[in-house]
Design a protein around this motif. Structure first.
Motif, PDB file in Angstrom:
ATOM      1  N   ASP A 138      17.575  59.987 -21.977  1.00 24.60           N
ATOM      2  CA  ASP A 138      18.275  58.887 -22.647  1.00 24.60           C
ATOM      3  C   ASP A 138      17.579  57.588 -22.261  1.00 24.60           C
ATOM      4  O   ASP A 138      17.552  57.226 -21.087  1.00 24.60           O
ATOM      5  N   GLY A 155      27.713  58.366 -20.852  1.00 29.14           N
ATOM      6  CA  GLY A 155      27.681  58.789 -19.446  1.00 29.14           C
ATOM      7  C   GLY A 155      28.838  58.176 -18.701  1.00 29.14           C
ATOM      8  O   GLY A 155      29.906  57.998 -19.266  1.00 29.14           O
ATOM      9  N   ILE A 180      29.976  46.390 -15.680  1.00 29.49           N
ATOM     10  CA  ILE A 180      29.479  47.683 -16.159  1.00 29.49           C
ATOM     11  C   ILE A 180      30.516  48.387 -17.038  1.00 29.49           C
ATOM     12  O   ILE A 180      30.533  49.600 -17.179  1.00 29.49           O
ATOM     13  N   MET A 193      16.154  48.481  -9.976  1.00 23.42           N
ATOM     14  CA  MET A 193      16.620  47.091 -10.122  1.00 23.42           C
ATOM     15  C   MET A 193      16.005  46.178  -9.062  1.00 23.42           C
ATOM     16  O   MET A 193      16.417  45.024  -8.914  1.00 23.42           O
ATOM     17  N   GLY A 224      31.221  52.820 -20.135  1.00 20.97           N
ATOM     18  CA  GLY A 224      31.017  52.154 -18.845  1.00 20.97           C
ATOM     19  C   GLY A 224      30.479  53.115 -17.812  1.00 20.97           C
ATOM     20  O   GLY A 224      30.213  54.286 -18.107  1.00 20.97           O
ATOM     21  N   GLU A 253      25.218  61.558 -21.547  1.00 16.04           N
ATOM     22  CA  GLU A 253      24.065  60.839 -20.981  1.00 16.04           C
ATOM     23  C   GLU A 253      24.432  60.407 -19.573  1.00 16.04           C
ATOM     24  O   GLU A 253      25.100  59.392 -19.399  1.00 16.04           O
ATOM     25  N   LEU A 254      24.031  61.185 -18.603  1.00 22.27           N
ATOM     26  CA  LEU A 254      24.413  60.880 -17.221  1.00 22.27           C
ATOM     27  C   LEU A 254      23.248  60.273 -16.457  1.00 22.27           C
ATOM     28  O   LEU A 254      22.112  60.735 -16.553  1.00 22.27           O
ATOM     29  N   GLY A 255      23.530  59.252 -15.701  1.00 19.76           N
ATOM     30  CA  GLY A 255      22.517  58.649 -14.842  1.00 19.76           C
ATOM     31  C   GLY A 255      22.950  58.754 -13.390  1.00 19.76           C
ATOM     32  O   GLY A 255      22.523  59.632 -12.631  1.00 19.76           O
ATOM     33  N   ARG A 256      23.870  57.879 -13.037  1.00 21.39           N
ATOM     34  CA  ARG A 256      24.293  57.735 -11.644  1.00 21.39           C
ATOM     35  C   ARG A 256      24.699  59.055 -10.982  1.00 21.39           C
ATOM     36  O   ARG A 256      24.284  59.345  -9.860  1.00 21.39           O
ATOM     37  N   TYR A 305      27.304  43.130  -7.979  1.00 21.02           N
ATOM     38  CA  TYR A 305      28.600  43.690  -8.387  1.00 21.02           C
ATOM     39  C   TYR A 305      29.592  43.747  -7.234  1.00 21.02           C
ATOM     40  O   TYR A 305      30.619  44.411  -7.349  1.00 21.02           O
ATOM     41  N   LYS A 327      17.352  54.929 -16.951  1.00 25.40           N
ATOM     42  CA  LYS A 327      17.536  53.599 -16.372  1.00 25.40           C
ATOM     43  C   LYS A 327      18.028  53.693 -14.935  1.00 25.40           C
ATOM     44  O   LYS A 327      17.848  52.755 -14.173  1.00 25.40           O
TER      45      LYS A 327
HETATM   46  N1  LLP Z   1      24.380  55.705 -21.690  1.00 29.31           N
HETATM   47  C1  LLP Z   1      24.395  54.374 -21.929  1.00 29.31           C
HETATM   48  C2  LLP Z   1      24.404  53.907 -23.315  1.00 29.31           C
HETATM   49  C3  LLP Z   1      24.421  53.463 -20.860  1.00 29.31           C
HETATM   50  O1  LLP Z   1      24.465  52.163 -21.102  1.00 29.31           O
HETATM   51  C4  LLP Z   1      24.421  53.946 -19.527  1.00 29.31           C
HETATM   52  C5  LLP Z   1      24.436  53.033 -18.398  1.00 29.31           C
HETATM   53  C6  LLP Z   1      24.390  55.339 -19.330  1.00 29.31           C
HETATM   54  C7  LLP Z   1      24.368  56.189 -20.427  1.00 29.31           C
HETATM   55  C8  LLP Z   1      24.371  55.956 -17.954  1.00 29.31           C
HETATM   56  O2  LLP Z   1      25.531  55.681 -17.282  1.00 29.31           O
HETATM   57  P1  LLP Z   1      25.825  56.351 -15.850  1.00 29.31           P
HETATM   58  O3  LLP Z   1      26.044  57.828 -16.059  1.00 29.31           O
HETATM   59  O4  LLP Z   1      24.690  56.071 -14.975  1.00 29.31           O
HETATM   60  O5  LLP Z   1      27.062  55.666 -15.417  1.00 29.31           O
HETATM   61  N2  LLP Z   1      23.301  48.751 -12.911  1.00 29.31           N
HETATM   62  C9  LLP Z   1      24.679  49.170 -12.880  1.00 29.31           C
HETATM   63  C10 LLP Z   1      24.963  50.297 -13.854  1.00 29.31           C
HETATM   64  C11 LLP Z   1      24.613  49.936 -15.275  1.00 29.31           C
HETATM   65  C12 LLP Z   1      24.873  51.066 -16.234  1.00 29.31           C
HETATM   66  C13 LLP Z   1      24.304  50.752 -17.563  1.00 29.31           C
HETATM   67  N3  LLP Z   1      24.469  51.766 -18.542  1.00 29.31           N
HETATM   68  C14 LLP Z   1      25.036  49.567 -11.445  1.00 29.31           C
HETATM   69  O6  LLP Z   1      24.203  49.441 -10.571  1.00 29.31           O
HETATM   70  O7  LLP Z   1      26.161  49.969 -11.194  1.00 29.31           O
END
Ligand code: LLP
Length: 381
Positions: free
Chosen positions: A66, A225, A149, A365, A188, A264-267, A307, A47
């Protein structure tokens, strides 16, 4: 300026997303170097950014995927991720999405409610399959991040509340087409206070004991994540401190012999490698404010509008003494503002202005509001 720019920058129409694949490689390598010795499996949260070259590198570095929609599952499979490395999460999976993921025999469904578990059991039965399931629990741990978030508090829609857990677990023996393989939590995103992850580990340890007291083993723990990045000073830490992050789980998570741990890392994997590049259309002065009006707006990068998030803004064309600008986009909304009273070298029409740390939750987005064209992606490195 460590930004890698394309050689034909001046000739390129703006706005566009610029991705530094070399930095992405270094980031993926650092993540895997910290995760592998600790036997932690990293899944990439699509995502954050599902562009093909990015997905290709993520796969090459051995991460899993993920996904939170049927299309993301399909995208991961099309990008060559093995079904055994694909996880499907989300609070509202449709029947069609579940059916597609079942047919592909993905590794695991992160299930977020009793009704979802019942539907999954029924759909898996119809396909003559048994779905592997991790229960996503809402651990009620405050991630201390923006409330939009934050996902792991009781007030959030995500996960199975601790009050509901006993009821869900009692259902399991009555559902022949699902197999419990583990726990999932995600509290979060953009978490910069690492102590939050320590608290999360303690909560997961308690939850694990709760399951074990009921005779349920959990071969897999998925701790979600959320690792944050430095939006203020991106060049100070282009690659996040994965050692600090993973060592917390090594230290505080009470892992059973042979148990697999997943994140599960994204950002943290893709934010710093992406930059939104735009040109200044006009500089407009009012009695109160000097506006720098860019050709990029909230349609390309909605995070500041949605945000109130900060993205560092830099003018690549000017070395003149600094002045203060409200940096805005061309969209017909006052929320289309990237920053107020931003100090930039004196800025003129045609200057190249970049928004940093835009690789995660930027292009994905984007919208076509005002019937804007989609900004393309350009890759360097
Ligand atoms: N796993 C789950 C179940 C999640 O909901 C998310 C993010 C991740 C992993 C990844 O999280 P990360 O490592 O990227 O923090 N659009 C928002 C962020 C929404 C995050 C949604 N879930 C922004 O631009 O800050």
């Amino acid at each position: 300026m460590p930004l890698h720019l394309p050689p034909d920058l001046d000739a390129r129409p703006t706005p566009f997303y610029l991705y530094d694949l070399d930095l992405l490689r270094r980031t993926l390598q650092a993540a895997q170097q910290a995760a592998r010795p600790r036997a932690i499996q990293v899944h990439y949260a699509l995502k954050a950014n599902a562009n093909q070259p990015i997905m290709d590198l993520v796969r090459e570095y051995g991460l899993g995927a993920d996904c939170v929609s049927g299309n993301e599952v399909q995208c991961a499979l099309d990008a060559g991720f093995a079904p055994a490395h694909v996880v499907f999460a989300g609070v509202g999976k449709s029947d069609a999405e579940i059916n597609r993921a079942l047919a592909a025999d993905i590794w695991c469904f992160n299930v977020e409610s009793a009704p979802e578990l019942l539907v999954l059991n029924e759909l898996a039965g119809r396909q003559g399959r048994r779905a592997r399931v991790a229960l996503r629990l809402n651990p009620n741990v405050d991630a201390r991040t923006h409330h939009y978030i934050t996902t792991g508090l009781e007030a959030n829609k995500f996960g199975i509340g601790l009050g509901e857990l006993a009821g869900v677990v009692e259902l399991l023996p009555t559902l022949p087409h699902v197999e419990l393989v583990g726990l999932h939590v995600h509290i979060g995103s953009q978490i910069t206070d690492l102590a939050v992850f320590e608290t999360l580990c303690h909560r997961v340890n308690e939850l694990q004991q709760w399951f074990e007291h009921r005779g349920l083993a959990l071969p897999h723990l998925n701790v979600g994540g959320g690792l944050g990045v430095d939006y203020e000073q991106p060049d100070e830490q282009l690659v996040p401190d994965f050692e600090a992050y993973f060592s917390l789980f090594e230290r505080y998570l009470q892992r059973r012999p042979g148990q697999q741990v997943h994140v599960e890392l994204g950002r943290s994997l893709v934010a710093q490698c992406g930059t939104l590049v735009s040109r200044v259309l006009y500089v407009k002065e009012s009695q109160q404010t000097r506006f720098a009006i860019l050709d990029a707006g909230m349609t390309e990068l909605i995070r500041p509008a949605l945000y109130q998030s900060y993205h560092r803004i830099e003018n690549l064309s000017s070395q003149a003494p600094a002045q203060l600008y409200d940096v805005v986009g061309p969209i017909c909304e006052s929320s289309d503002t990237f920053g107020r009273q931003v100090s930039l070298p004196e800025t003129r029409r045609g200057d190249l202005v970049v928004l940093r740390t835009a690789g995660a939750y930027g292009q994905v987005m984007a919208s076509r509001y005002n019937l804007r064209d989609e900004a393309p992606a350009v890759y360097v490195g």
